[in-house]
Design an enzyme around this catalytic site. Structure first.
Site, PDB file in Angstrom:
ATOM      1  N   GLY A  12      -2.543  27.290  25.355  1.00 37.13           N
ATOM      2  CA  GLY A  12      -2.056  27.578  23.998  1.00 37.13           C
ATOM      3  C   GLY A  12      -2.889  26.853  22.959  1.00 37.13           C
ATOM      4  O   GLY A  12      -2.384  26.470  21.904  1.00 37.13           O
ATOM      5  N   SER A  14      -5.104  28.048  21.099  1.00 42.34           N
ATOM      6  CA  SER A  14      -5.637  28.960  20.090  1.00 42.34           C
ATOM      7  C   SER A  14      -5.048  28.739  18.703  1.00 42.34           C
ATOM      8  O   SER A  14      -5.629  29.163  17.709  1.00 42.34           O
ATOM      9  CB  SER A  14      -5.381  30.410  20.523  1.00 42.34           C
ATOM     10  N   ARG A  15      -3.882  28.110  18.642  1.00 40.06           N
ATOM     11  CA  ARG A  15      -3.270  27.905  17.313  1.00 40.06           C
ATOM     12  C   ARG A  15      -2.240  26.779  17.375  1.00 40.06           C
ATOM     13  O   ARG A  15      -1.956  26.244  18.450  1.00 40.06           O
ATOM     14  CB  ARG A  15      -2.613  29.203  16.806  1.00 40.06           C
ATOM     15  N   TYR A 156      15.243  27.771  26.109  1.00 41.15           N
ATOM     16  CA  TYR A 156      14.153  26.896  25.653  1.00 41.15           C
ATOM     17  C   TYR A 156      14.454  25.432  25.999  1.00 41.15           C
ATOM     18  O   TYR A 156      13.599  24.709  26.534  1.00 41.15           O
ATOM     19  CB  TYR A 156      13.981  27.074  24.147  1.00 41.15           C
TER      20      TYR A 156
END
Ligand code: NDP
Length: 245
Positions: A12, A14-15, A156
């Site tokens: 993750g 990428s951002r 979550y």
């Protein structure tokens, strides 16, 4: 651990928080492999920044961390391109919020598969390299939801609490091989994941002792600290403005 010329893999990356961690590790001299799910353009842009600003090696890899076989192939590809990996940051994560009594099986499974099984898959296929070189750092990005629970986030919170058990077990399994494993539990950090709650920002800030949301770079600083630390393992470091104390 001295980061210069080490090889770091950030899922993750990428951002959001993952991109900030990638940039931080690159700024300290680490070569970086950025793992993304769909955002190839963003991942390539992070890599280009790292190459241009910090003169390190950086490459992006598309891979669903929830896919055991795909992660096995990813580990082989990265080893071939970069060599032995020293640092693994399990940051990829998703939310599918909803009250448990109406939550679909698909929403539960998607979150557990990416956030918890994804971290296991990565550790399973990357830690053998660390064991062989008797040197490694693993960081799992958990959440204050995993420490406190959160209504509407049973899936979550379960995944993030599970990451803490995973962290401590791996820390005990790998300590004798000089591989540490720690978790970071961020609070509310300004990223795409929290953009939907920005209209409630004032209320959130009021509940946070330090009075504001956090920045991705503040989580990245904590990751760099844990990676540099030789004598910290199995810990959960909150980066949350005090919300979970
Ligand atoms: P973002 O939603 O901004 O980014 C999520 C990242 O995970 C993206 O790079 C995405 O790739 C990647 N990803 C998602 N699913 C997969 C998958 N199956 N395989 C590979 N990569 C995947 O999230 P944040 O930066 O906000 O959060 C990063 C981590 O921090 C998460 O684990 C999150 O739970 C945790 N966290 C965040 C908090 C916050 O307030 N923001 C608070 C507490 C914890 P792509 O771009 O390709 O989709």
């Amino acid at each position: 651990m001295e980061l210069k010329d080490k090889i770091a893999v950030v899922t993750g990356g990428s951002r959001g928080i993952g991109a900030a961690i990638t940039r931080k590790l690159a700024s300290l001299g680490a070569n970086v492999a950025v793992i993304y799910a769909a955002g190839q353009e963003a991942a390539e842009a992070v890599c280009q920044d790292c190459r241009e600003q910090y003169s390190v090696k950086a490459a992006a890899y598309g891979c669903d961390v929830a896919d055991f076989a795909a992660v096995k192939q990813l580990a082989a590809d990265i080893k071939k391109e970069f060599g032995t990996v020293h640092i693994l940051v399990n940051n990829a994560g998703v939310t599918r919020d909803g009250l448990a009594m109406v939550m679909s099986e698909a929403s539960y499974d998607a979150v557990l598969d990416t956030n918890l099984k994804g971290a296991f898959n990565m550790i399973r296929h990357f830690s053998p390299m660390m064991l062989r070189s008797r040197e490694g750092r693993i960081i799992n990005i958990s959440s204050v939801s995993g420490l406190m629970g959160n209504p509407g986030q049973a899936n979550y919170a379960a995944s993030k609490a599970g990451l803490i058990g995973l962290t401590k077990s791996i820390a005990k399994e790998l300590a004798s091989k000089n591989v540490t494993c720690n978790a970071i539990a961020p609070g509310f950090i300004e990223t795409a994941m929290t953009k939907d709650v920005s209209d409630k920002e004032a209320a959130i800030a009021a509940a946070i002792p330090l009075g504001r949301m956090g920045r991705p770079e503040e989580v990245a600083d904590a990751a760099a600290f844990l990676i540099a630390s030789d004598y910290i393992t199995g810990t959960v470091l909150r980066v949350d403005g005090g919300i979970a104390m």
